[in-house]
Write a protein that holds these residues in place. Structure first.
Motif, PDB file in Angstrom:
ATOM      1  N   GLU A 306       0.724  -1.200   0.076  1.00  0.00           N
ATOM      2  CA  GLU A 306      -0.044   0.030   0.015  1.00  0.00           C
ATOM      3  C   GLU A 306       0.842   1.271   0.000  1.00  0.00           C
ATOM      4  OE1 GLU A 306      -3.169   0.963  -0.126  1.00  0.00           O
ATOM      5  OE2 GLU A 306      -2.785   2.971   0.354  1.00  0.00           O
ATOM      6  N   ARG A 307       1.760   1.271   0.677  1.00  0.00           N
ATOM      7  CA  ARG A 307       2.643   2.504   0.903  1.00  0.00           C
ATOM      8  C   ARG A 307       3.549   2.607  -0.429  1.00  0.00           C
ATOM      9  NH1 ARG A 307       6.272   4.722   4.963  1.00  0.00           N
ATOM     10  NH2 ARG A 307       6.910   6.712   4.082  1.00  0.00           N
ATOM     11  N   ALA A 308       3.928   1.489  -1.137  1.00  0.00           N
ATOM     12  CA  ALA A 308       4.723   1.730  -2.303  1.00  0.00           C
ATOM     13  C   ALA A 308       3.642   2.009  -3.228  1.00  0.00           C
ATOM     14  CB  ALA A 308       5.246   0.298  -2.706  1.00  0.00           C
ATOM     15  N   HIS A 311       3.378   5.779  -3.170  1.00  0.00           N
ATOM     16  CA  HIS A 311       4.638   6.548  -3.401  1.00  0.00           C
ATOM     17  C   HIS A 311       4.698   6.589  -4.967  1.00  0.00           C
ATOM     18  CE1 HIS A 311       9.413   5.992  -3.433  1.00  0.00           C
ATOM     19  NE2 HIS A 311       8.976   7.231  -3.182  1.00  0.00           N
ATOM     20  N   ALA A 312       4.654   5.411  -5.737  1.00  0.00           N
ATOM     21  CA  ALA A 312       4.339   5.561  -7.082  1.00  0.00           C
ATOM     22  C   ALA A 312       3.282   6.327  -7.678  1.00  0.00           C
ATOM     23  CB  ALA A 312       4.098   3.845  -7.584  1.00  0.00           C
ATOM     24  N   LEU A 313       2.056   6.339  -7.109  1.00  0.00           N
ATOM     25  CA  LEU A 313       0.993   7.063  -7.427  1.00  0.00           C
ATOM     26  C   LEU A 313       1.470   8.698  -7.559  1.00  0.00           C
ATOM     27  CD1 LEU A 313      -2.002   7.120  -8.370  1.00  0.00           C
ATOM     28  CD2 LEU A 313      -2.615   7.455  -5.986  1.00  0.00           C
ATOM     29  N   ALA A 314       2.044   9.023  -6.510  1.00  0.00           N
ATOM     30  CA  ALA A 314       2.523  10.326  -6.287  1.00  0.00           C
ATOM     31  C   ALA A 314       3.578  10.656  -7.620  1.00  0.00           C
ATOM     32  CB  ALA A 314       3.191  10.692  -4.982  1.00  0.00           C
ATOM     33  N   TYR A 315       4.403   9.683  -7.805  1.00  0.00           N
ATOM     34  CA  TYR A 315       5.280   9.922  -8.764  1.00  0.00           C
ATOM     35  C   TYR A 315       4.567  10.029 -10.161  1.00  0.00           C
ATOM     36  CZ  TYR A 315       9.653   9.521 -11.553  1.00  0.00           C
ATOM     37  OH  TYR A 315      10.985   9.676 -12.393  1.00  0.00           O
ATOM     38  N   ALA A 316       3.733   9.412 -10.543  1.00  0.00           N
ATOM     39  CA  ALA A 316       2.996   9.364 -11.549  1.00  0.00           C
ATOM     40  C   ALA A 316       2.264  10.355 -11.856  1.00  0.00           C
ATOM     41  CB  ALA A 316       2.220   8.040 -11.870  1.00  0.00           C
ATOM     42  N   MET A 344      -0.636  -0.239 -14.385  1.00  0.00           N
ATOM     43  CA  MET A 344       0.151  -0.744 -13.185  1.00  0.00           C
ATOM     44  C   MET A 344      -0.438  -0.223 -11.855  1.00  0.00           C
ATOM     45  SD  MET A 344       4.127  -0.770 -14.327  1.00  0.00           S
ATOM     46  CE  MET A 344       4.311   0.675 -15.175  1.00  0.00           C
ATOM     47  N   LEU A 345      -0.752   1.151 -11.849  1.00  0.00           N
ATOM     48  CA  LEU A 345      -1.456   1.663 -10.675  1.00  0.00           C
ATOM     49  C   LEU A 345      -2.560   0.803 -10.212  1.00  0.00           C
ATOM     50  CD1 LEU A 345      -0.587   5.533 -11.374  1.00  0.00           C
ATOM     51  CD2 LEU A 345       0.551   4.044  -9.482  1.00  0.00           C
ATOM     52  N   LEU A 346      -3.414   0.665 -11.325  1.00  0.00           N
ATOM     53  CA  LEU A 346      -4.641   0.155 -11.151  1.00  0.00           C
ATOM     54  C   LEU A 346      -4.715  -1.298 -10.546  1.00  0.00           C
ATOM     55  CD1 LEU A 346      -7.744   1.188 -11.305  1.00  0.00           C
ATOM     56  CD2 LEU A 346      -7.703   0.609 -13.624  1.00  0.00           C
ATOM     57  N   GLN A 347      -3.442  -2.039 -11.192  1.00  0.00           N
ATOM     58  CA  GLN A 347      -3.522  -3.442 -10.683  1.00  0.00           C
ATOM     59  C   GLN A 347      -3.052  -3.404  -9.033  1.00  0.00           C
ATOM     60  OE1 GLN A 347      -1.126  -5.576 -13.338  1.00  0.00           O
ATOM     61  NE2 GLN A 347      -0.551  -7.234 -11.829  1.00  0.00           N
ATOM     62  N   GLN A 348      -2.365  -2.480  -8.875  1.00  0.00           N
ATOM     63  CA  GLN A 348      -2.018  -2.343  -7.384  1.00  0.00           C
ATOM     64  C   GLN A 348      -3.241  -1.940  -6.432  1.00  0.00           C
ATOM     65  OE1 GLN A 348       1.908   0.066  -6.929  1.00  0.00           O
ATOM     66  NE2 GLN A 348       1.645   0.101  -8.951  1.00  0.00           N
ATOM     67  N   LYS A 349      -3.914  -1.021  -7.064  1.00  0.00           N
ATOM     68  CA  LYS A 349      -5.115  -0.540  -5.949  1.00  0.00           C
ATOM     69  C   LYS A 349      -5.897  -1.221  -6.033  1.00  0.00           C
ATOM     70  CE  LYS A 349      -8.440   3.318  -6.152  1.00  0.00           C
ATOM     71  NZ  LYS A 349      -8.233   3.862  -4.882  1.00  0.00           N
TER      72      LYS A 349
ATOM     73  N   SER B 591      -9.874  10.774 -11.097  1.00  0.00           N
ATOM     74  CA  SER B 591     -10.011  11.256  -9.422  1.00  0.00           C
ATOM     75  C   SER B 591      -9.755  10.062  -8.599  1.00  0.00           C
ATOM     76  CB  SER B 591     -11.499  11.880  -9.513  1.00  0.00           C
ATOM     77  OG  SER B 591     -12.384  10.964  -9.526  1.00  0.00           O
ATOM     78  N   ALA B 592     -10.154   9.012  -8.840  1.00  0.00           N
ATOM     79  CA  ALA B 592      -9.926   7.736  -7.894  1.00  0.00           C
ATOM     80  C   ALA B 592      -8.448   7.725  -7.885  1.00  0.00           C
ATOM     81  CB  ALA B 592     -10.952   6.650  -8.375  1.00  0.00           C
ATOM     82  N   LEU B 593      -7.833   7.895  -8.721  1.00  0.00           N
ATOM     83  CA  LEU B 593      -6.107   7.727  -8.434  1.00  0.00           C
ATOM     84  C   LEU B 593      -5.318   9.157  -8.133  1.00  0.00           C
ATOM     85  CD1 LEU B 593      -5.541   5.742 -11.849  1.00  0.00           C
ATOM     86  CD2 LEU B 593      -5.208   4.989  -9.384  1.00  0.00           C
TER      87      LEU B 593
END
Lengths: 595, 595
Positions: A306-308, A311-316, A344-349, B591-593
Motif C-alpha cells: 500500500e505504501r509503495a 509512493h508510485a501514484l505520487a510520482y506518476a 500498473m497503478l490500477l492493478q496495485q490499487k 479522480s480515484a487515482l
C-alpha cells in the motif's frame, strides 16, 4: 516520503468486509462504539503519518547494529517507539485486565496496516511483543501473567518468539535447545536460536523471551518440546527486576530488508526460565497463536505494498515524460496518462483493496471465534478463520512482491536508485513471504488441514456465499458472469485437492498447492470486491448513506470492476496449474535436477 | 558460490533454436566451424566458472565508489577485467577488421549468457563498450573508426552510451546537452547525463563516450539531436593520447543492485568531441543499435535467473528439513523431495530453457539479417528479429524478477540473509526490466511498430510456424492440444491489438500491452520447447544422434512437458488481460487515482 493512511477505505472496509456492527456487538467489544473506533483510527493514522512514516528511510539506511554486545538502533526508531508506547498503542488489542486496551482484532488490524505501511521494521517490535503476550495469556499461570503481562501490554518490556534453530526451521520437531530443572521450579536454558526478530535491543527495560526447548527426559520429536519464559533480566516474584540472565544476541543478520529490525542469533547460556503450561506442549501452544501471527504477517505484506503504491501514484502524477499516444498533441504529459502506467497503478490499487477486504474478513472471524456468545457461531467462525489464515498470509505476501515491483516499475530508472525509496519496499516486503511459515508451508496447510481434512466443506461454503454475492452483482460488463466463472474454477480445484488426499496422493495436491492458494486468494478477493460493488451501489442509491462522499462509492465500483477485469483473470492460470502441475512435477526425473 | 555453465543445454539450444549450421554457413562466419564454436564455448565457460563467478559477491559487497574524483572498483573486478581483456573476450563479436574476433551474435550470445550469470555488473563493461563500438562502426567516418575501434575491440579502452538526462529518460526528444562547433571540425560538449553505466573508472586507459547533444541551430525535438564521440582523454589524429578532456563522474548512484558497476552522473564541461555521421541523426543512430542492446539486456535478465536457479538447486539438494508428506517415514528429507520445492525449481528450469531458446532464435535472426546473401532472406529475418527483440528484452526480464524470487524462496529464511547470495540475484536482475527501455516501452513498441504497423503479419507468421511445430508434436498428455490452444489465444490477441490501432484507439491496446508481450513470450517459449521436444525425440530414436547422452534428451522432453503444463498456462491470464484491460483502465476515473 509522505504516507497517507487510507482512512476512508478502511472505514468502508471495516463495515463491509469486517462486519464492524456485528463485531461491536460482541461481548469483547463492550463499551466500544463506532465513534470510538473512528477516533482510534484517526489517532492511529495521525501517528503513522507523522511520527512513524518519516523514520522508515532512516531506519533502512542506518540499520540495527551490534556494538560492544549491545544492539544499537537509529535514534529516530527509539524516539518513535517511546512515543508509540507513551500513546498506549503497544497494547491496543491486549487484554484489558492486563493493562491492554482490549480492542477487537478487526479494529486493531486496521491500525496495524497503518503502522506497517509507515515502518514495517518498527512495527515488528510491538507485534512480537503481543505474540509473546498472547502465549502467556493463553497458557501461562496466573502468577506469571501478573508478573509479566502488564509491562508487556504497556510496552515497558518487549517480547520475542524464540523458535528457529539452524536445523529446525519449517520443521520445529528438530528443536535441540535444552532446559534443565534447577530444583526451585525454574529451569536453566541452554542453546542457540536464529532469526529472532527484535531479539535484543535497548528500547525497553526488559525483554521477555518465549523459548522452545527440551527437558532432559523429553520424548524425541514434537512431543518433547516445551515452552519457557526467559527474561533478559530476571524478575523476582515481587516484580522487582534482578540480575542479567545470560540471554543475549551473538550477532545480527545482514538482511535484504527490514534493516531497522535487529534479527538476532540469540544465545541462552544457563539462562533461567519458567515453564509455560505443561511440559511437552510447546509446539501446541505455538499453534494456538499461529492465526494471530499469520494474520499479522499477511497485513504486513499488504501494508508495505500500500505504501509503495502511494509512493508510485505520487510520482506518476508528478513525472512528465513523453506525449500521449492517443491525444495527437506532442506535449509531454504526466506519466499517469500513459495507459500502461495507469494499468500498473490500477492493478496495485484493486489488489490492495481486495486484500484489505480479505484480511478484515479474517480479523472479524477471529473476533467472532473468540467472543461470540453462541458456541455454534464461534465454531463456524473458527473454521472460516482457519481457512482464511493461509490465504491472508500467503496470498497477500506473494502479491506483496508483485505489487511493490509494479510500484518500482512506475519510477522507471529512478526506481532502482535507493534514494527514491521504491527499492526499500521491494526489499522489506520480501521477508513476509518467508517468515512465520514460508508460503510453501502455508500452501501445504491450506490443501491439507484447511481443505482436505474437512472434505472441502469450508471452501465450498465460501464458494456458495460467493455465488449468493454474485447473484446480487450487476452483470454490466459481464461482472457477475466473470465472478461466477471464477467460483466454478475454484470449486473444481477444491474437488481436485480433496480427491488427491482421498486417493492417497497428497503429493499431487502439494505440487499445485501454492497455485491453489493463490487461486483461492484471488477468488475470495473477487467475492469481496463484488460485495463492495453492491454495498457501494446501495450507498449511491440513497444520498443519506453516502457518509464517505458520492465519489468514494463511484470509485469503489470502478475499482471492483478493475479487480474483476484486470486482477481476477489470474485464477485462470492458477486453476490450470492446480490441475496440471501434479503429474509434471512428480514424474519429472530427479536426475534432470542434479547439480 | 559455484556456477556451472549450462554447456550441454547451450549446445543443444544453439543447434535447435539458434540454427547454428545455417549461421555457420553465413558469409560472416567464414572460417568458423562447429569445432571452433565448441572450443569458444568451453573456454568462455571456463572463464565464467573460474575467473568470474567468484567475483560476484565481492563486487556486490564492495561496490564501486567515487574517491577524490576517481571511480574505485574492488580489485577482484579490476583483475578479472584484465584477464578477460587479455584472453580476447571483449571483442568476441566485434568486427574482425577492427581487431575483433568477428564471431556471429548467435555464438556470442551464448557466451554473454555465461558472463552475465557469472557477474552481471562486470559484464556491462564489455557490453557497453561493444555498444559504442557498433555505433561507431555503423555511423562513424573511416578516420574515427580506425582511431578508436581497435582499442575498443581489444578492451584497451572502454565505451559508454550517454543518452539519459533528468528530464529525458524514456523520452529522449527532451535531450538538452549542448554541442558547439569549435571551428576545427570538433565540438565542445556541455551538459550532464545520468544513469551512465561504467561512465568512469580506472580499469582502462581511455573511455570513449557516445553522447547525444544538440547543436546551436538544432531543431527542437528528436530531429535536433546529434551523436558525438567524446573521449575521456583526447586522442590525436596519429593515435597518441593527449590531454584530459573534462568528461568526468560527478557522483555515483546508490542502487538496489549491480553494485560493482559504477552508474555515473557524468558532467561534460566544454569536453571536445567529434560529430558522428550527420547532424540531427543522433536518435536514428541509436535506434540502429537498439536491437543489439535490447537482446543483450534480455540475456542479462535470463542469465541472472539461471545463476539463481543453480544456487537454489544446490541448496535444495543439501538442505534437509521435514518428512515427505507421502512416504510414510518420519525421517526428514532433502527439500528437493517436497513437491512445492520441486515445482519451484521446475518452473525456473523450464522457463529458463524456453528463454534460452528464444534469445538464440533472436540472435540467429540478427546474424541472418546482417549477413545472409539473399536480400529477401535478410529482410524476412530482420522482420522476425524486430518482432522478437521486445519479447526477449521484456519477457526475459519480467521473468527475471519472478524466477530469482522463486530461487530465493527455495532458501526459506536463509534466502533473506545477504550472505546466502540469493538476495543479490533478486536485487541485480531488477534493473534489466528497467533500463534500455523500460518493459512498458518495450510493450508499446511491441503493439505498435512490431504488430499493428504490419497488420499483425509477422506475429501471424510466427503463429503459423508454431502450428506447424505443434502438428509434429506428440499429443501425449495433451501437449499438442495445449500448444495449439495457446496459439489460438495468441492469434486472438494479435487481432485485438491490430483492431485497436485500425480503429484509432491505440490506448486500448496499450492498456493491455505488457500482458500481450508476456502472452507472446510464453507462447513463443511454448513453440520452442515443442521444437526441442521433437528434436530430442529424433535423437532418442537414433543412438548415433545422442551426442549429449541419452539422458539429456529424455530430460529435455520432460522439461518441455513441464513448460507446457506448468509455465505455458500463464497465457490464459494474459490473454484475458489483453482483451479485458482496455475499458477498465481507460474508463477508470482519474479522480480515484488522486493522491
Amino acid at each position: 516520503m509522505a504516507y497517507q493512511a487510507p482512512l476512508n477505505d478502511l472505514r468502508f472496509a471495516l463495515h463491509t468486509h469486517g462486519r464492524l456492527p456485528e463485531i461491536l456487538a460482541l461481548p469483547k467489544s463492550a463499551g466500544l462504539d463506532d465513534e470510538t473506533v473512528n477516533a482510534v483510527l484517526e489517532e492511529a493514522a495521525k501517528f503513522a503519518e507523522t511520527a512513524l512514516a518519516d523514520t522508515n528511510r532512516a531506519g533502512d539506511l542506518n540499520g540495527a547494529k551490534l556494538v560492544d554486545g549491545k544492539v544499537v538502533c537509529d535514534p529516530v526508531i527509539a524516539n518513535a517507539f517511546n512515543e508509540f508506547r507513551d500513546a498506549g498503542w503497544v497494547g491496543l488489542r491486549a487484554a484489558a485486565e492486563f493493562d491492554g486496551q482490549g480492542l477487537p482484532m478487526t479494529v486493531a488490524a486496521a491500525c496495524e496496516e497503518m503502522w506497517c505501511s509507515a515502518n514495517l521494521a518498527f512495527s515488528l517490535l510491538p507485534m512480537l511483543t503481543l505474540g509473546a503476550f498472547e502465549a502467556l495469556n493463553h497458557h501461562g499461570s496466573d502468577a506469571l501473567k501478573h508478573l509479566f503481562m502488564p509491562n508487556m501490554a504497556t510496552g515497558v518490556w518487549s517480547g520475542t518468539m524464540n523458535l528457529t534453530e539452524p536445523q529446525a526451521g519449517s520443521d520445529l520437531a528438530q528443536v535441540a535447545c535444552k532446559a534443565k530443572p534447577l530444583g526451585d521450579g525454574t529451569y536453566a536454558i541452554d542453546g542457540q536460536k536464529i532469526f529472532i526478530t527484535w531479539g535484543d535491543h535497548e528500547l525497553v527495560d526488559n525483554i521477555v523471551h518465549m523459548v522452545l526447548a527440551r527437558l532432559p527426559d523429553a520424548a524425541p520429536g514434537v512431543k518433547g518440546i516445551s515452552l519457557f519464559l526467559v527474561p533478559k533480566y530476571w524478575v523476582e516474584a515481587d516484580g522487582s527486576v534482578g540480575a542479567y540472565n545470560n540471554a543475549y544476541a551473538v550477532s545480527l543478520e545482514h538482511k535484504m530488508g527490514i534493516h531497522a529490525s535487529p534479527t538476532c542469533v540469540m544465545a541462552f547460556e544457563g539462562a533461567r526460565g519458567h515453564l509455560i503450561g505443561e511440559a511437552g506442549k510447546g509446539l501446541n501452544y505455538m499453534f494456538t497463536m499461529m492465526n494471530h501471527a499469520r494474520l499479522g504477517v499477511g497485513i504486513e505484506g499488504h501494508a508495505v505494498a500500500e505504501r509503495a503504491y502511494q509512493h508510485a501514484l505520487a510520482y506518476a502524477h508528478e513525472r512528465v515524460q513523453s506525449r500521449s499516444i492517443s491525444s495527437g498533441s506532442h506535449e509531454p504529459v504526466s506519466i499517469i496518462h500513459h495507459p500502461d502506467v495507469r494499468r500498473m497503478l490500477l492493478q496495485q490499487k484493486a489488489t490492495l483493496e481486495a486484500q484489505r477486504a480479505v484480511y478484515l474478513q479474517a480479523a472479524a472471524a477471529l473476533d467472532t471465534a473468540e467472543s461470540h456468545p453462541n458456541p455454534d457461531a464461534q465454531k463456524q467462525a473458527q473454521a472460516v478463520l482457519d481457512f482464511l489464515i493461509p490465504i491472508v498470509k500467503g496470498w497477500s505476501t506473494e502479491n506483496g512482491t508483485t505489487l511493490t515491483n509494479l510500484a518500482m516499475q512506475v519510477f522507471g530508472g529512478m526506481g532502482f536508485i535507493e534514494e527514491t525509496g521504491a527499492a526499500q519496499f521491494v526489499r522489506d516486503v520480501r521477508i513476509t513471504a518467508i517468515y512465520e511459515g514460508t508460503n510453501g508451508i502455508q500452501a501445504l496447510d491450506f490443501i491439507g488441514r484447511k481443505t482436505a481434512s474437512n472434505g472441502g466443506a469450508v471452501a465450498k461454503a465460501l464458494i456458495a456465499e460467493g455465488r449468493a454475492v454474485a447473484a446480487k452483482l450487476s452483470n454490466e460488463q459481464g461482472l457477475a458472469d466473470k465472478l461466477n466463472r471464477a467460483l466454478n474454477l475454484a470449486e473444481e480445484s477444491v474437488d481436485y485437492v480433496v480427491a488427491q488426499f482421498a486417493g492417497n496422493t497428497p503429493d499431487f495436491a502439494a505440487a499445485g498447492s501454492l497455485a491453489y492458494l493463490m487461486q483461492f486468494g484471488f477468488t475470495l478477493g473477487g467475492i469481496e470486491m463484488a460485495r463492495a460493488h453492491i454495498a457501494a451501489g446501495k450507498a449511491l442509491a440513497n444520498e443519506s448513506e453516502q457518509s464517505l462522499g458520492e465519489d468514494f462509492y463511484r470509485n469503489k465500483q470502478a475499482t471492483a470492476r478493475a479487480y474483476i477485469d484486470l486482477v481476477l483473470p489470474q485464477v485462470l492460470s492458477y486453476h490450470e496449474q492446480v490441475l496440471g502441475s501434479a503429474a509434471t512435477v512428480m514424474d519429472y526425473p530427479l536426475s534432470a535436477l542434479s547439480v
